[in-house]
Design an enzyme around this catalytic site. Structure first.
Site, short mmCIF file in Angstrom:
data_model
loop_
_atom_site.label_atom_id
_atom_site.label_comp_id
_atom_site.label_asym_id
_atom_site.label_seq_id
_atom_site.Cartn_x
_atom_site.Cartn_y
_atom_site.Cartn_z
CB CYS A 1 6.64 8.14 -13.70
SG CYS A 1 8.33 8.44 -13.94
CG HIS B 1 7.71 10.83 -17.06
ND1 HIS B 1 6.97 10.66 -16.17
CD2 HIS B 1 6.76 10.61 -18.05
CE1 HIS B 1 5.97 10.57 -16.09
NE2 HIS B 1 5.50 10.65 -17.19
NE ARG C 1 -3.87 -0.20 1.54
CZ ARG C 1 -4.96 -0.12 0.88
NH1 ARG C 1 -5.40 -1.22 0.33
NH2 ARG C 1 -5.85 0.82 0.75
#
Length: 271
Positions: free
Chosen positions: A75, A112, A70
């Site tokens: 990215c 990215h 969790r």
């Protein structure tokens, strides 16, 4: 389009993580719903980098951290996981490299990751890993503006280079630039190593956690919490460590123990 990875995703655990109970059909509505659910429930964050832990992009590691643990991630972690989920459901996905343009005029390396997803012959840009200023929904990979809840985006192109933009104070600002050349998963390992280890990387230097919702963007940098809506922006400084930990839990869903990731308070403030 890249072939699906060998390691299966525990889809039931992933759907619980993003609180998704909708259909699993290979269509645009399912794709959009999954994108929104992931973006809203798995935050952008770099705590492991500041704790000196390696950032691994293999699917067992991503599921252990982002799904069962969790946690959030940046990215490469976010979009690598999302790509594998989509492929396991039957979507065609290509992994693309991008240059961040947000907040800088310098030419940065391609650090990215974004996705091109084909749905019924129509290409879409998907990106669940840009943080608070990123997309909630995918956008059609075509020039033009789109509206997502309270937020606007624009795709434009110069030759083979595509640019995603969002308005700031009524002026379109660049988020990142990319081309549509498909990459293998291994192609992202150099960029992942750079952003998690190089001393010039912002993720090595600065604590951040970010999340976007239909009506608000939450961005934590060091000890400053920015909450932006379509009309207003508020800023709050978190002087005490306990306050910082509470905000990460309440606003970003990150339950974290104290550690090296906690930035030192500014001189003259408490701890």
């Amino acid at each position: 389009m890249a072939a699906a990875m060998d390691t299966p995703i525990d889809l039931e655990a992933y759907f619980r993580r993003i609180e998704y109970s909708g259909p699993r059909t290979i269509d645009a509505e399912t794709f959009k719903s999954l994108h929104v659910a992931h973006a809203m429930h798995i935050p952008f964050e770099n705590v492991d980098v500041l704790n000196g832990k390696p950032i691994r992009l293999d699917l067992p590691s991503l599921q252990a951290k982002l799904v069962r643990g969790r946690r959030g991630g940046y990215c490469f972690e976010q979009n690598m996981l999302f790509a594998a989920v989509l492929e396991q459901l039957g979507f065609a996905v290509a992994r693309l490299q991008a240059r961040v343009r947000w907040g800088t005029d310098r030419v940065l390396p391609r650090t990215h990751m974004v996705l091109e997803v084909d749905v019924a012959g129509r290409p879409w840009l998907a990106d669940v890993g840009f943080g608070g200023w990123g997309l909630l929904e995918p956008v059609s990979l075509a020039e033009g503006e789109s509206r997502q809840f309270d937020w606007s985006y624009r795709l434009c192109r110069e030759g083979d280079v595509w640019m995603l933009q969002t308005p700031q104070v009524h002026v379109w600002q660049n988020l990142y630039a990319f081309t549509r050349e498909s990459q293998l998963s291994v192609d992202f390992e150099p960029g992942n190593y750079y952003v998690s280890n190089h001393p010039d990387s912002r993720f090595v230097q600065t604590l951040t956690a970010q999340r976007v919702t239909p009506t608000a963007r939450y961005v934590l940098r060091v000890r400053e919490l920015i909450v932006a809506s379509a009309d207003t922006t508020t800023t709050r400084t978190l002087d005490r460590d306990e306050e910082l930990i509470d905000v990460l839990a309440e606003q970003f869903g990150l339950v974290l123990a104290p550690g090296p990731w906690i930035p030192r308070p500014a001189i003259g403030t408490g701890s």
